[in-house]
Design a protein around this motif. Structure first.
Motif, PDB file in Angstrom:
ATOM      1  N   MET A 358       2.236   9.881  -6.370  1.00 47.94           N
ATOM      2  CA  MET A 358       2.344   8.914  -5.275  1.00 47.94           C
ATOM      3  C   MET A 358       2.509   7.506  -5.830  1.00 47.94           C
ATOM      4  N   VAL A 359       3.574   6.810  -5.435  1.00 54.06           N
ATOM      5  CA  VAL A 359       3.794   5.437  -5.874  1.00 54.06           C
ATOM      6  C   VAL A 359       3.239   4.506  -4.797  1.00 54.06           C
ATOM      7  N   THR A 360       2.269   3.683  -5.176  1.00 53.94           N
ATOM      8  CA  THR A 360       1.581   2.846  -4.196  1.00 53.94           C
ATOM      9  C   THR A 360       1.515   1.398  -4.649  1.00 53.94           C
ATOM     10  N   CYS A 361       1.108   0.551  -3.716  1.00 49.55           N
ATOM     11  CA  CYS A 361       0.877  -0.863  -4.021  1.00 49.55           C
ATOM     12  C   CYS A 361      -0.257  -1.351  -3.125  1.00 49.55           C
ATOM     13  N   ARG A 362      -0.661  -2.619  -3.314  1.00 49.29           N
ATOM     14  CA  ARG A 362      -1.722  -3.222  -2.515  1.00 49.29           C
ATOM     15  C   ARG A 362      -1.158  -4.421  -1.755  1.00 49.29           C
ATOM     16  N   ARG A 363      -1.846  -4.835  -0.706  1.00 50.94           N
ATOM     17  CA  ARG A 363      -1.369  -5.936   0.128  1.00 50.94           C
ATOM     18  C   ARG A 363      -1.241  -7.247  -0.643  1.00 50.94           C
ATOM     19  N   ASP A 364      -2.027  -7.408  -1.709  1.00 53.25           N
ATOM     20  CA  ASP A 364      -1.958  -8.665  -2.456  1.00 53.25           C
ATOM     21  C   ASP A 364      -1.004  -8.592  -3.644  1.00 53.25           C
ATOM     22  N   ASP A 365      -0.223  -7.526  -3.743  1.00 52.45           N
ATOM     23  CA  ASP A 365       0.864  -7.480  -4.723  1.00 52.45           C
ATOM     24  C   ASP A 365       1.991  -8.381  -4.239  1.00 52.45           C
ATOM     25  N   THR A 366       2.769  -8.920  -5.170  1.00 51.48           N
ATOM     26  CA  THR A 366       3.920  -9.727  -4.771  1.00 51.48           C
ATOM     27  C   THR A 366       5.103  -8.819  -4.447  1.00 51.48           C
ATOM     28  N   LEU A 367       6.011  -9.357  -3.659  1.00 54.25           N
ATOM     29  CA  LEU A 367       7.202  -8.582  -3.315  1.00 54.25           C
ATOM     30  C   LEU A 367       8.023  -8.294  -4.568  1.00 54.25           C
ATOM     31  N   LYS A 368       8.011  -9.222  -5.522  1.00 51.89           N
ATOM     32  CA  LYS A 368       8.732  -9.018  -6.783  1.00 51.89           C
ATOM     33  C   LYS A 368       8.172  -7.804  -7.524  1.00 51.89           C
ATOM     34  N   GLU A 369       6.852  -7.656  -7.522  1.00 51.16           N
ATOM     35  CA  GLU A 369       6.227  -6.504  -8.168  1.00 51.16           C
ATOM     36  C   GLU A 369       6.625  -5.205  -7.473  1.00 51.16           C
ATOM     37  N   VAL A 370       6.682  -5.244  -6.159  1.00 51.23           N
ATOM     38  CA  VAL A 370       7.070  -4.053  -5.390  1.00 51.23           C
ATOM     39  C   VAL A 370       8.512  -3.676  -5.678  1.00 51.23           C
ATOM     40  N   ILE A 371       9.401  -4.658  -5.703  1.00 47.80           N
ATOM     41  CA  ILE A 371      10.811  -4.385  -5.998  1.00 47.80           C
ATOM     42  C   ILE A 371      10.943  -3.794  -7.396  1.00 47.80           C
ATOM     43  N   GLY A 372      10.161  -4.302  -8.335  1.00 50.83           N
ATOM     44  CA  GLY A 372      10.189  -3.760  -9.695  1.00 50.83           C
ATOM     45  C   GLY A 372       9.784  -2.300  -9.737  1.00 50.83           C
ATOM     46  N   LYS A 373       8.760  -1.935  -8.973  1.00 52.19           N
ATOM     47  CA  LYS A 373       8.328  -0.534  -8.917  1.00 52.19           C
ATOM     48  C   LYS A 373       9.408   0.342  -8.294  1.00 52.19           C
ATOM     49  N   MET A 377      11.339   3.312 -10.456  1.00 51.53           N
ATOM     50  CA  MET A 377      11.117   4.693 -10.037  1.00 51.53           C
ATOM     51  C   MET A 377      12.313   5.279  -9.296  1.00 51.53           C
ATOM     52  N   LYS A 378      13.328   4.439  -9.014  1.00 54.72           N
ATOM     53  CA  LYS A 378      14.533   4.892  -8.300  1.00 54.72           C
ATOM     54  C   LYS A 378      14.175   5.499  -6.944  1.00 54.72           C
ATOM     55  N   ILE A 379      13.322   4.775  -6.197  1.00 50.01           N
ATOM     56  CA  ILE A 379      12.913   5.232  -4.879  1.00 50.01           C
ATOM     57  C   ILE A 379      13.167   4.119  -3.862  1.00 50.01           C
ATOM     58  N   HIS A 380      13.059   4.458  -2.569  1.00 48.71           N
ATOM     59  CA  HIS A 380      13.396   3.511  -1.508  1.00 48.71           C
ATOM     60  C   HIS A 380      12.199   3.113  -0.672  1.00 48.71           C
ATOM     61  N   ARG A 381      11.018   3.713  -0.935  1.00 43.72           N
ATOM     62  CA  ARG A 381       9.835   3.381  -0.139  1.00 43.72           C
ATOM     63  C   ARG A 381       8.605   3.412  -1.025  1.00 43.72           C
ATOM     64  N   ILE A 382       7.624   2.606  -0.642  1.00 43.74           N
ATOM     65  CA  ILE A 382       6.375   2.557  -1.389  1.00 43.74           C
ATOM     66  C   ILE A 382       5.237   2.446  -0.378  1.00 43.74           C
ATOM     67  N   TYR A 383       4.120   3.099  -0.666  1.00 42.20           N
ATOM     68  CA  TYR A 383       3.010   3.134   0.278  1.00 42.20           C
ATOM     69  C   TYR A 383       1.945   2.111  -0.103  1.00 42.20           C
ATOM     70  N   VAL A 384       1.456   1.417   0.910  1.00 42.17           N
ATOM     71  CA  VAL A 384       0.404   0.429   0.728  1.00 42.17           C
ATOM     72  C   VAL A 384      -0.933   1.124   0.975  1.00 42.17           C
ATOM     73  N   VAL A 385      -1.845   1.016   0.014  1.00 45.12           N
ATOM     74  CA  VAL A 385      -3.154   1.666   0.141  1.00 45.12           C
ATOM     75  C   VAL A 385      -4.260   0.633  -0.059  1.00 45.12           C
ATOM     76  N   ASP A 386      -5.467   0.976   0.441  1.00 44.44           N
ATOM     77  CA  ASP A 386      -6.618   0.110   0.223  1.00 44.44           C
ATOM     78  C   ASP A 386      -7.321   0.511  -1.071  1.00 44.44           C
ATOM     79  N   GLU A 387      -8.481  -0.076  -1.317  1.00 49.16           N
ATOM     80  CA  GLU A 387      -9.185   0.174  -2.587  1.00 49.16           C
ATOM     81  C   GLU A 387      -9.676   1.609  -2.722  1.00 49.16           C
ATOM     82  N   THR A 388      -9.760   2.345  -1.620  1.00 51.72           N
ATOM     83  CA  THR A 388     -10.197   3.748  -1.682  1.00 51.72           C
ATOM     84  C   THR A 388      -9.034   4.727  -1.718  1.00 51.72           C
ATOM     85  N   GLY A 389      -7.806   4.214  -1.617  1.00 58.03           N
ATOM     86  CA  GLY A 389      -6.638   5.083  -1.640  1.00 58.03           C
ATOM     87  C   GLY A 389      -6.160   5.517  -0.271  1.00 58.03           C
ATOM     88  N   ASP A 390      -6.813   5.020   0.800  1.00 57.60           N
ATOM     89  CA  ASP A 390      -6.368   5.354   2.159  1.00 57.60           C
ATOM     90  C   ASP A 390      -5.115   4.555   2.504  1.00 57.60           C
TER      91      ASP A 390
END
Length: 428
Positions: A358-373, A377-390
């Protein structure tokens, strides 16, 4: 990445970086009172789509209407593409592009086809027949169901039935004469997830971005009117890579350096995320994608909101190309599907993004970091999770573009009037 030129500071390191520097030059001369989005709208409207770097030859792939369904699936999988234009094999050599191309064949449409077959099989105990009959018994039944015929020997195969989710069902389906011999052109209506729509080389970069985002196209063909053929195909992955290559440029940093929550991302609340439970049939995941018009969804643990994996529309290929990997499963649940595919990829495709989990990110990641991921990973979507993984949300390329540019009022005008109408037998 921040480096956009070689050591002498003049030559862009890539065609995508060169395009980014062209945007930078236009950005610097925009009126100061314009908002960043208005500036970028003006920049991208000034750049013709012909400036976008050429896709690899494997991506600019066409499928003849006399190709079989099985051949189309193999071609898409081999070239690692989601869709390809269908060329009318009967079109004259001097046909215009609008007469030459009759539609798009794509994995999303293949899901439609599979579900259409399952929903038309009515009658007796198909599960027992599928598990015990020979191919000669099975093949004609699939063909009959597809042509709208019913038989008392077949019952409805919905995604929650054992027939539609047992490994043998897909193995027998893909070995049937119907799957091997039916031509793409014969059932092209099943594959019209969206009307065939192409840009001319003179259309703007802004038009292309809006088609990929607001109008939900998965890729955008660019047509050479002189040749009446496709000159380039711009994919979501290519746009993500272009954005990654532009990191470090002022116009990009003014937007990409912001944190997700500062941009109002993710757009969708966690309660509205479309997902599938790990013990649900995998075909249910593909059915939901078809109904909701999404390209992927998360698999969550039973009774919770913790994501354990992702299933995308591209993954239907593993049901059609490698159905033998599910033989040990009487029911192909979403979890079993992920397990079987992972085992297969570990043996055959060690570089696959699916092996990264699962490729994930957090709300306080920058958009640049998300685009890099997304790009790495050659994917089109990334999931935002909290500190517990929800799960807290999902971010797609469409969401990213929506924060980059907007559609001006009346922008497209009668642009869509020339779109080829859906054929009479279209089911989507």
């Amino acid at each position: 990445m921040v480096v956009n030129a070689d050591q002498d500071g003049e030559t862009p390191r890539s065609p995508e970086a060169k395009l980014g520097m062209q945007v930078e030059d236009l950005w610097d001369v925009q009126e100061a009172q314009l908002s960043p989005t208005e500036k970028l709208n003006a920049c991208f409207e000034s750049i013709p789509v012909s400036a976008f770097p050429q896709a690899p030859s494997s991506q600019v792939t066409e499928i003849s209407s006399d190709s079989s369904l099985a051949e189309a699936v193999k071609l898409l999988a081999r070239n690692k593409i989601l869709s390809a234009p269908v060329v009318d094999c009967k079109a004259p050599e001097d046909a215009s592009w609008i007469d030459r191309y009759i539609g798009i064949v794509e994995f999303a449409g293949i899901v439609v086809w599979i579900l259409h077959q399952s929903e038309k099989m009515e009658g007796g105990d198909f599960f027992d027949l599928a598990m015990n009959s020979s191919e000669n018994d099975f093949g004609p039944a699939v063909a009959a169901a597809t042509n709208g015929m019913t038989s008392p020997r077949f019952r409805s195969i919905h995604p929650d039935s054992p027939t539609a989710t047992c490994g043998k069902f897909f193995e027998m389906l893909t070995s049937s004469n119907f799957y091997k011999d039916t031509k793409v052109g014969d059932i092209s209506g099943s594959f019209r997830w969206a009307p065939f729509l192409a840009l001319q080389k003179s259309n703007s970069f802004l038009t292309m971005l809006l088609l990929l985002s607001k109008y939900r196209m998965k890729s955008v063909p660019v047509v050479d009117l002189g040749e009446a053929k496709i000159d380039n195909i711009i994919t979501q992955s290519a746009v993500i890579h272009m954005l990654e290559e532009c990191a470090g440029l002022h116009w990009f940093e003014s937007w990409g350096s912001k944190k997700l929550f500062e941009l109002g991302l993710p757009l969708m609340k966690s309660s509205h995320i479309i997902k599938v439970c790990e013990d649900e049939p995998v075909l249910q995941a593909f059915k939901v994608m078809r109904q909701k018009g999404v390209g992927g969804l998360p698999v969550v643990q039973s009774g919770g909101n913790k994501a354990i994996g992702n299933i995308s529309i591209r993954d239907v290929q593993f049901l059609l190309i490698t159905p033998e990997i599910y033989n040990e499963y009487r029911s192909i649940t979403a979890k079993n599907f992920l397990t079987a595919v992972r085992s297969y990829l570990e043996e055959h495709q060690k570089e696959s993004p699916l092996l990264s989990g699962m490729v994930t990110c957090r709300r306080d990641d920058t958009l640049k970091e998300v685009i890099g991921k997304l790009d790495s990973m050659k994917i089109h979507r990334i999931y935002v999770v909290d500190e517990t993984g929800d799960l807290e949300g999902v971010i797609t390329l469409r969401d990213i573009i929506s924060k980059l540019v907007h559609e001006p009022r009346g922008y497209f005008g009668d642009f869509f009037d020339g779109v080829i109408p859906l054929p009479a037998n279209s089911r989507v």
